[in-house]
Design an enzyme around this catalytic site. Structure first.
Site, short mmCIF file in Angstrom:
data_model
loop_
_atom_site.label_atom_id
_atom_site.label_comp_id
_atom_site.label_asym_id
_atom_site.label_seq_id
_atom_site.Cartn_x
_atom_site.Cartn_y
_atom_site.Cartn_z
N CYS A 151 -5.74 38.24 4.00
CA CYS A 151 -5.86 37.26 5.08
C CYS A 151 -7.21 37.32 5.80
CB CYS A 151 -4.73 37.45 6.08
SG CYS A 151 -3.10 37.25 5.31
N TYR A 182 12.20 25.01 6.02
CA TYR A 182 12.23 24.23 4.78
C TYR A 182 13.50 23.39 4.68
CZ TYR A 182 8.55 27.55 3.88
OH TYR A 182 7.42 28.29 4.01
N SER A 212 10.61 31.54 3.89
CA SER A 212 10.99 31.19 2.51
C SER A 212 12.15 32.03 1.98
CB SER A 212 9.77 31.35 1.61
OG SER A 212 9.28 32.69 1.65
N CYS A 215 -5.68 33.72 3.13
CA CYS A 215 -5.06 34.29 1.92
C CYS A 215 -4.86 33.29 0.79
CB CYS A 215 -3.78 35.02 2.26
SG CYS A 215 -2.60 34.08 3.24
N LYS A 240 8.00 35.47 13.40
CA LYS A 240 8.22 35.25 11.97
C LYS A 240 8.54 36.58 11.30
CE LYS A 240 5.78 33.49 7.94
NZ LYS A 240 4.52 33.06 7.36
N CYS A 286 -5.55 30.45 7.86
CA CYS A 286 -5.57 31.79 7.28
C CYS A 286 -6.45 31.74 6.03
CB CYS A 286 -4.17 32.27 6.93
SG CYS A 286 -4.08 34.08 6.84
N GLU A 318 1.79 42.18 21.62
CA GLU A 318 1.06 41.19 20.80
C GLU A 318 1.09 39.82 21.46
OE1 GLU A 318 -0.74 40.95 18.19
OE2 GLU A 318 -0.49 42.72 16.95
N ARG A 345 4.90 33.10 -1.20
CA ARG A 345 3.67 33.46 -1.93
C ARG A 345 3.60 32.75 -3.27
NH1 ARG A 345 4.06 39.66 0.28
NH2 ARG A 345 3.50 39.08 2.41
N LYS A 394 4.19 38.56 13.84
CA LYS A 394 4.49 38.34 12.42
C LYS A 394 4.70 39.71 11.78
CE LYS A 394 2.64 36.39 8.21
NZ LYS A 394 1.48 35.83 7.55
ZN LIG Z 1 -2.74 35.01 5.29
#
Ligand SMILES: [Zn+2]
Length: 335
Positions: A141, A325, A286, A133, A260, A131, A245, A217, A207
């Protein structure tokens, strides 16, 4: 006339069904358990930063750190000892620019980490985030047009270059994350064109534009500097669109599909599982992690029990792969 008692049905019928019989002992419960949770189901996300001997805590994600390449290598050894055999790498470059140039540099941060990991832990499955970003100064992105909108087809070319550079470094799997139309096909074509047929694609096919990405982020230093990502990520109320998608990505050559976030979208995980025969991954993101950690720290939840239950529910919904995580802690608890 005697009054009916609810227990009469159990008392009087010799063949009455009593589901508790199979819950009576640990051995019986193990025997009839429908869903397994193993360290080998997990993918552990790693955030790679420039420098040596760097370990920076991410304040919104207790237990998650940004690591330099040497530390990432050490982390991989620890993961292997716990039975976790896959990682996904996110890079935080030394410099950002409008075009995200470091994203496809041969000596970019992710490329360096892949080479080091493949050198030190060749048996580890190494996935890379594809990506823009983290690499762009605007934090979007893709490449931006004059109106500030992400340019779709111009971005495809850059994503293909990133994927090829990761494949050349030795990545086993590339994971395009930007919800750019046509990204899987563009990447597959570029990989094959460079002789990288062995590199698999895990597409972030579904997503959502979710509120649960906030802490990521911080970790990946990729918050958009203006606007939001609702112009390319999916609208949370939409379910049928997820199948659309996913079908596009499978047709373009995705080897695996991802949903996600995970817990707020378990119905979507199930829908993909039932509709497609490729492996399905779910990213326990996250914000989901931060919620459980915060509740546990406050004493509101038993962390171990709540985490294992959450991860098991993702597997029960149909995910073959859980990106989380919690992977290290969960693997330790499962041993
Ligand atoms: Zn991105």
């Amino acid at each position: 006339m005697t009054q009916f008692h609810p227990l009469d049905a159990l008392r009087t019928a010799p063949g009455a069904k009593r589901p508790r019989r199979l819950r009576r002992t640990e051995a019986l419960r193990d025997l009839v358990r429908e869903t397994s949770l193993e360290p080998s189901d997990f993918v552990y996300p790693l955030f790679v930063v420039p420098g040596a001997n760097v370990r920076l805590h991410v304040s919104s994600m207790p237990g998650v750190e940004q690591l330099s390449v040497d530390r990432v290598v050490g982390e991989a050894r620890e993961l292997a000892a716990l039975g976790v055999r896959a990682v996904v790498l996110f890079g935080i470059p030394s410099a950002k620019d409008p075009h995200g140039l470091e994203s496809y540099a041969d000596d970019g941060i992710v490329q360096q980490a892949v080479v080091a990991l493949k050198d030190e832990s060749p048996e580890l499955a190494v996935m890379t985030d594809v990506c823009l970003c983290e690499y762009t100064d605007h934090g979007h992105c893709g490449l931006l047009g004059a109106d500030g909108d992400v340019l779709n087809d111009e971005t495809l070319e850059v994503l293909a270059r990133i994927a090829v550079s990761h494949g050349e470094a030795g990545a086993d799997v590339v994971a395009p994350r930007g919800m750019i139309d046509g990204m899987v096909g563009a990447i597959r074509g570029a990989l094959d064109g460079e002789g990288l047929q062995r590199v698999a694609i895990l597409s972030y096919a579904v997503k959502y534009a979710s509120a649960f990405y906030g802490p990521f982020r911080d970790a990946a230093e990729c918050a958009p500097q203006f606007g939001d990502r609702r112009g390319y990520q999916m609208d949370p109320p939409n379910g049928r669109e997820a199948l659309d998608e996913a079908a596009l990505d499978v047709a373009e050559g995705a080897d695996m599909l991802m949903v996600k976030p995970a817990l707020p979208y378990l119905d979507i995980v199930r829908a993909l599982r039932d509709s497609f025969d490729v492996p399905v991954a779910a990213y326990h993101v996250s914000g989901e992690y931060a919620m459980l950690k915060a509740a546990a720290a406050a004493g509101y939840l038993d962390e171990r029990a709540a985490v294992l239950e959450a991860l098991t529910s993702i597997r029960r919904a149909g995910a073959d792969i859980v990106i989380t995580y919690h992977a290290k802690d969960a693997a330790r608890w499962l041993q």
